[in-house]
Each structure stands twice: as structure tokens, then as C-alpha cells.
Design an enzyme around this catalytic site. Structure first.
Site, mmCIF file in Angstrom:
data_model
loop_
_atom_site.group_PDB
_atom_site.id
_atom_site.type_symbol
_atom_site.label_atom_id
_atom_site.label_comp_id
_atom_site.label_asym_id
_atom_site.label_seq_id
_atom_site.Cartn_x
_atom_site.Cartn_y
_atom_site.Cartn_z
ATOM 1 N N SER A 116 68.783 71.390 38.190
ATOM 2 C CA SER A 116 68.895 72.385 37.133
ATOM 3 C C SER A 116 68.735 71.699 35.779
ATOM 4 O O SER A 116 67.733 71.039 35.533
ATOM 5 C CB SER A 116 70.225 73.143 37.267
ATOM 6 N N GLU A 215 61.114 74.913 40.237
ATOM 7 C CA GLU A 215 62.079 75.888 40.753
ATOM 8 C C GLU A 215 62.806 76.461 39.544
ATOM 9 O O GLU A 215 62.773 75.872 38.460
ATOM 10 C CB GLU A 215 63.066 75.234 41.724
ATOM 11 N N HIS A 282 68.042 76.652 43.341
ATOM 12 C CA HIS A 282 69.343 77.287 43.123
ATOM 13 C C HIS A 282 69.759 78.241 44.244
ATOM 14 O O HIS A 282 70.793 78.889 44.141
ATOM 15 C CB HIS A 282 69.320 78.073 41.805
#
Length: 311
Positions: A116, A215, A282
Site C-alpha cells: 500500500s 494494485e 488489498h
């Protein structure tokens, strides 16, 4: 065995008894959130130690910039610390990457794991030290999202020197994004927001000949379109070898245009192999992959195989 680029710095593999420092370079967390992660790491024989400011809080940040940078630099400088596990993402890593002591990183390379917002940290470490990293769950572990398979995947990436293979999963939302072919190159990237936010900085990597990993989470289709278009217009996607597409979690809900539509339209004409449906990101059952090492993407077998980040 995949041929490794000799310029890549791979830190030593973690071994039972090694101390790993738990740092929070981005958003705040709590001891309760991290307890499960510490339990897992301890079960692997590691000695997880929260950094002095791991549970600090400063608004939406895990403490002030000075405190977060101090924890990272302390980890990189301490010879007793053999790995750095980030607690979570959120936001804030970009604010401190220019304060990292890259000389200390180069003197004693250590594995850094997270995902992230931690993409910003891993891009900076690639730029400043050519350090391979580990894109995987943080220490603020959630069993409801990261299963036993997720734990086994992180363990393998941190504590073995075997290549990592991730298979595309038909039930993943991005599975339909595919352009046939086979590509080999350095796997670079991670979270799409952070890659796009690195445009214009020293941390945007040269993706020529690379396999780009992307992502994201909670980004509607038009924002994904905007980020990919930005990267295209900046020339960042010129010369790519291939694209590995992970999970785009809660990104297409309620929209007529799907995430697969956007990914196919904005990436499908690049003339390179594309493999979607990889459980990296995630979403549920998130798997871990090295970044900064050589990868082979094969759409016939539906696999992404990556050389280890550790040696």
C-alpha cells in the site's frame, strides 16, 4: 532458475532468532492491531520489536515526520536489527523518504516488508540503494482478510530463498484483464496511487524492460483511468516488458464501467503481455511477492514467478 540482475541488492534471509523492528512509516496503528502480527512472527522464531514510535499518532500520521524517519533510520543503522516489517500503510511514507540514511541502507541491507503506502518507501529504497523488497501484508494483521495462506506466503518470502510463484485466480475481479504472451524483467511497482504520485520525483523507476506490478483499493474506475493516463502521458510506461495486475479492491462497485474495462483500454494497446487476477494487494488472501528482482509473467500458465528478495 531466473537470472538475477547483478546490480540488485538482496538482503540476507531472515532466520530464527533474528530481531525484526516493527515500524510505522505511514498511518497510525495500535498495539491491539499489531498483536496478531507479533504472534505470527514470534511463531516463526523471529523476535519482533515495536520501534519506539510505532504507536505514535499525529492526526492521520503515525507520529510526526521526524519521529517516523527516526524509527526507520534507527532500524537501518542498528546491526542487531535484521529486518524491517511495516505495521500498515495509509499515508505518510512519501513525506519522509528523502530523510532516509541511504548510506546506512547500503552498508547493511535489510529486508523491508509492507505494501500500500509502503510502495513509496520501497521505490525510494530502490532508487537510493537498489534494495529489493517484499510486497506483502504488514504487522497489523487481520485474520479475516489475510488467511493462513497469506501468512505462509509472507513467511516464504522472508525466510526462504526460493522463487515465489503466484497463480492468477479466476474469481479475482481483474482476472479478465489479459494480453497473451510471456515477459521477463525486473518486477517493479506496487500500489498504483503511489506509482503515479512518484511521477516528477527521483523515485519513479525507469520501467524500461520491467514487469510493472499494479494494485489498488477504493479507487473508482475513472481515477484508475486518470492514474494510468498520467503514467502514459509522462512516458513512464514506454518500454515495459509486461504488466502484472493484482487486486483492485472495492474499485468498481456501482459503476457501469468496470475495472477490467479500464485496465484493458488503458494498458491493452501497449503491445506487451498482461496478466490480471493475481491475488496481490488489498483483497482477501493477499499473497506476497518480492519487488526489485527478476520476474517472469506467463499468460499461458497464468503465473507470475519472481526471484527471491533475500539471499
Amino acid at each position: 532458475m531466473i537470472n538475477e540482475d547483478s546490480a540488485v541488492v538482496r538482503p540476507p534471509v531472515l532466520r530464527p532468532g533474528d530481531t525484526v523492528l516493527l515500524v510505522s512509516p505511514s498511518g497510525p496503528t495500535s498495539p491491539e492491531r499489531v498483536a496478531r502480527g507479533m504472534e505470527l512472527l514470534t511463531g516463526w522464531g523471529l523476535r519482533p520489536v515495536p520501534a519506539p514510535n510505532a504507536y505514535a499518532r499525529h492526526g492521520y500520521l503515525a507520529g510526526t515526520d521526524d519521529l517516523r524517519a527516526a524509527d526507520l533510520n534507527a532500524a537501518f543503522a542498528d546491526p542487531q536489527v535484521r529486518g524491517v516489517i511495516c505495521t500498515r500503510g495509509g499515508y505518510g511514507a512519501q513525506r519522509i523518504v528523502d530523510a532516509i540514511d541511504m548510506a546506512a541502507v547500503r552498508r547493511d541491507p535489510k529486508v523491508v516488508a509492507g505494501f500500500s503506502d509502503i510502495t513509496a518507501l520501497q521505490l525510494a529504497l530502490w532508487r537510493g540503494a537498489r534494495l529489493a523488497g517484499v510486497h506483502g501484508p504488514g504487522a497489523a494483521w487481520r485474520d479475516e482478510r489475510t488467511s493462513l495462506r497469506s501468512a505462509e506466503s509472507l513467511h516464504a518470502a522472508l525466510m526462504t530463498t526460493e522463487p515465489v510463484t503466484v497463480e492468477a485466480v479466476p474469481t479475482e475481479e481483474t482476472f479478465g484483464a489479459r494480453v497473451p504472451g510471456r515477459a521477463t524483467g525486473t518486477l517493479l511497482g506496487g500500489n498504483l496511487c503511489l506509482i503515479a504520485a512518484s511521477v516528477g520525483t527521483a523515485d519513479l523507476p525507469d520501467l524500461t524492460g520491467a514487469v510493472l506490478l499494479i494494485e489498488d483499493v477504493q479507487e473508482p474506475p475513472y481515477k484508475v483511468d486518470r492514474m494510468l493516463t498520467h503514467l502514459r502521458r509522462a512516458g513512464a510506461l514506454d518500454g515495459l516488458a509486461g504488466v502484472a495486475i493484482g487486486q483492485f479492491t472495492e474499485c468498481g462497485d456501482g459503476w457501469e464501467t468496470t475495472i477490467v474495462d479500464v485496465l484493458t483500454e488503458r494498458l491493452g494497446d501497449l503491445g506487451v503481455p498482461i496478466l490480471g487476477g493475481l491475488p496481490i494487494g488489498h483483497g482477501p488472501d493477499q499473497l506476497t511477492v518480492p519487488v526489485g528482482t527478476t520476474a517472469t509473467l506467463d499468460t499461458d500458465t497464468g503465473t507470475l514467478t519472481v526471484s527471491p528478495a533475500v539471499r
